[in-house]
Write an enzyme that holds these catalytic residues in place. Structure first.
Site, PDB file in Angstrom:
ATOM      1  N   GLU A 160       0.900  -1.289  -0.082  1.00 19.54           N
ATOM      2  CA  GLU A 160       0.065   0.174  -0.001  1.00 19.54           C
ATOM      3  C   GLU A 160       0.997   1.371   0.066  1.00 19.54           C
ATOM      4  OE1 GLU A 160      -2.674  -0.364   3.224  1.00 19.54           O
ATOM      5  OE2 GLU A 160      -3.830  -2.134   2.404  1.00 19.54           O
ATOM      6  N   GLU A 208      -5.935 -10.736  -1.443  1.00 23.66           N
ATOM      7  CA  GLU A 208      -6.983 -10.675  -0.313  1.00 23.66           C
ATOM      8  C   GLU A 208      -8.309 -10.361  -0.647  1.00 23.66           C
ATOM      9  OE1 GLU A 208      -5.493  -7.333   1.975  1.00 23.66           O
ATOM     10  OE2 GLU A 208      -3.427  -7.665   1.798  1.00 23.66           O
TER      11      GLU A 208
HETATM   12  C1  XIL Z   1      -6.285  -6.423   8.058  1.00 20.28           C
HETATM   13  C2  XIL Z   1      -6.746  -7.450   9.060  1.00 20.28           C
HETATM   14  O1  XIL Z   1      -7.618  -8.468   8.162  1.00 20.28           O
HETATM   15  C3  XIL Z   1      -7.545  -7.151  10.374  1.00 20.28           C
HETATM   16  O2  XIL Z   1      -7.661  -8.071  11.077  1.00 20.28           O
HETATM   17  C4  XIL Z   1      -6.462  -5.961  10.837  1.00 20.28           C
HETATM   18  O3  XIL Z   1      -7.061  -5.323  12.260  1.00 20.28           O
HETATM   19  C5  XIL Z   1      -6.095  -5.044  10.128  1.00 20.28           C
HETATM   20  O4  XIL Z   1      -5.538  -5.415   8.871  1.00 20.28           O
HETATM   21  N1  XIL Z   1      -4.793  -4.750   3.588  1.00 20.28           N
HETATM   22  C6  XIL Z   1      -4.005  -5.449   3.989  1.00 20.28           C
HETATM   23  C7  XIL Z   1      -4.187  -6.363   5.174  1.00 20.28           C
HETATM   24  O5  XIL Z   1      -2.874  -5.580   3.222  1.00 20.28           O
HETATM   25  O6  XIL Z   1      -3.160  -6.853   5.931  1.00 20.28           O
HETATM   26  C8  XIL Z   1      -5.415  -5.916   6.115  1.00 20.28           C
HETATM   27  O7  XIL Z   1      -5.541  -6.760   6.968  1.00 20.28           O
HETATM   28  C9  XIL Z   1      -6.729  -5.512   5.166  1.00 20.28           C
HETATM   29  C10 XIL Z   1      -6.228  -4.402   4.188  1.00 20.28           C
END
Ligand code: XIL
Length: 384
Positions: A191, A299
Site C-alpha cells: 500500500e 486478499e
Molecule cells: C487487516 C486484518 O484483516 C485485520 O484483522 C486487521 O485489524 C487490519 O488489517 N490490507 C492488507 C491487510 O494488506 O493486511 C489488512 O488486513 C486488510 C487490508
C-alpha cells in the site's frame, strides 16, 4: 506421528494466543476445547485441486484457526497456500524492549510465534505467503524514532535504512534457515500508493523519512536476503483504479528492469457493485505488459450484507463472473499464480468492523458450511 506433532503445535499456539501473541482480528473465537488436529492432510477434491491447472488457492488465517480440527479440515481440503492475517506484520514481530539499548543500535525481532507458524505450515503441507515487510500500517511508530521511543524524533535516513535492512534480513533469514521453502512469496511493500494518485504521503513513517525512495530500498534488501526461489511482490488495494493502476505499473516496471521484483499483488477487496469485471480485467492486462511479472489476487473478499438465499445467490453469480474472467485471462497468458481469500468463514472477517456492518464476504458461513459461491467457483474450475 503426524497427529502427535500437530497436537503439540496446536498446544503451543493455543498458549501463544492466550498470552496475546496473536494480532487482532475482527472476531476472535473463544478458546475451544483441547484442540485436536486432523490427519486428513490435503484431502483431494477441494478448490485447490479443481484450480490446479490455473493457480494455487490460498486463505488468510490466524494460528488459532489451524488448531480447530473442523477448520483445519476445510483449510486442508480447499487450500494449498496460507497467509497470516496479522501475525507476520511488523507490529507482531518487532520487539521494542529487545531493541532498546542494544550497542549495535539495530532492532530485535520476536521469533516464538513466527516459528510456531512456520512449523504449523510445514507440518500441514501449506506454502506460506509472507505478509508483510514494509507497510505504513501495523508498524509501530517507535520503530522510526530515536532510541526506539515513540516520544522521540524520527531517526535520519541512514539510520532508518540500516534498521530496514536489519529487519528484512532477520525475518527472511529466520524463515529460510529454520523452514526453507515454506515461505514462497513476500509482500515486500504494501500500500505505498495514494488513493488520489501519486504515492501515499499521509501516515507513513517510511514516506516521512525517505520519500518514495523507501520502496526501491525495501526491494533491494529483500532481494539481497531472499532465497533464490522466494518471490517478491508489491501489494495494494484498488489496483484497478486508473490512477493507482498506472502508478503501480510505472513503479513495478522500473523495479522489474532492475530485477528487484517478481510480482504484483492485487488485494481485491470487492463489494457487490464495485469494481466491474472490466476494471479488474483491464488492470490485469496492463500489469501483464510487464514482461515476466506474476500476478496474485492476495486478499479476496466481497462485502455483502445480505445473507438471504437471494443475496448469497447474487454474490455467487458475481464471484463466478470474476473468476471466469480470471481463468480466461490466465489461459490467455496473464501469469496469475495464486488467488487468496481474505478469511475462511463469514464470522471471522475484518470487513464487519471495517465497514461497520455485518458482512458475509467469504466462501464459508459461520458454521463452516460452504456457501453458494463455493459451488459456483467449482463450476468455473471445472468448465473447459
Ligand atoms: C487487516 C486484518 O484483516 C485485520 O484483522 C486487521 O485489524 C487490519 O488489517 N490490507 C492488507 C491487510 O494488506 O493486511 C489488512 O488486513 C486488510 C487490508
Amino acid at each position: 506421528m503426524i497427529r502427535k506433532k500437530l497436537v503439540a503445535g496446536a498446544l503451543i499456539l493455543a498458549m501463544t494466543v492466550a498470552l496475546g501473541g496473536c494480532g487482532g482480528t475482527t472476531k476472535k473465537e473463544d478458546s475451544k476445547d483441547t484442540p485436536v488436529a486432523t490427519e486428513a492432510n490435503g484431502a483431494a477434491g477441494g478448490l485447490k485441486d479443481a484450480f490446479a491447472d490455473d493457480f494455487t488457492v490460498g486463505v488468510a488465517i490466524n494460528t488459532y484457526q489451524l488448531t480447530d480440527s473442523d477448520k483445519l479440515e476445510i483449510i486442508q481440503k480447499d487450500f494449498n497456500s496460507i497467509t497470516m492475517e496479522n501475525e507476520m506484520k511488523p507490529e507482531n514481530i518487532l520487539d521494542q524492549a529487545g531493541s532498546e539499548g542494544q550497542s549495535d543500535g539495530m532492532p530485535r525481532i520476536k521469533t516464538d510465534n513466527l516459528e510456531s507458524i512456520l512449523k504449523l505450515a510445514k507440518d500441514n503441507g501449506f506454502k506460506l505467503r509472507g505478509h508483510t515487510l514494509v507497510w505504513h500500517s501495523q508498524t509501530p511508530d517507535w520503530f522510526f524514532r530515536k532510541d526506539y521511543e515513540a516520544s522521540n524524533d524520527y531517526v535520519d535516513k541512514d539510520t532508518m535504512s540500516k534498521r530496514m535492512e536489519s529487519y528484512i534480513k532477520q525475518v527472511l533469514t529466520f524463515c529460510q534457515e529454520k523452514y526453507p521453502g515454506v515461505v514462497y512469496a513476500w509482500d515486500v511493500v504494501n500500500e505505498a500508493m495514494g488513493d488520489g494518485g501519486g504515492f501515499r504521503t499521509e501516515g507513513s513513517g517510511w514516506y516521512d523519512i525517505f520519500g518514495e525512495e523507501f520502496i526501491e530500498k525495501a526491494f533491494t534488501y529483500a532481494r539481497k536476503y531472499a532465497d533464490k526461489d522466494v518471490k517478491l511482490f508489491y501489494n495494494d488495494y484498488n489496483s484497478y483504479e486508473a490512477s493507482k493502476r498506472n502508478m503501480i505499473f510505472a513503479t513495478v516496471s522500473k523495479l522489474k528492469e532492475k530485477n528487484l521484483i517478481d510480482g504484483i499483488g492485487m488485494q481485491s477487496h470487492w463489494d457487490m457493485e464495485y469494481p466491474s469485471v472490466d476494471n479488474i480485467e483491464t488492470a490485469i492486462e496492463k500489469f501483464s505488459e510487464i514482461k515476466g511479472i506474476e500476478i496474485q489476487l492476495t486478499e479476496i473478499d466481497m462485502h455483502n450484507t445480505d445473507d438471504s438465499d437471494e443475496g448469497l445467490k447474487a454474490q455467487a453469480a458475481r464471484y463466478k463472473e470474476i473468476f471466469t474472467m480470471l481463468k480466461n485471462m490466465d489461459k490467455k497468458g496473464a501469469n496469475i499464480t495464486n488467488v487468496t481469500f481474505w478469511g475462511l468463514q463469514d464470522d471471522v472477517t475484518w470487513l464487519s468492523s471495517f465497514k461497520g456492518e455485518e458482512s458475509f464476504p467469504l466462501l464459508f458461513d459461520a458454521d463452516g458450511k460452504a456457501k453458494p459461491v463455493y459451488n459456483s467457483l467449482m463450476e468455473v474450475a471445472k468448465a473447459k
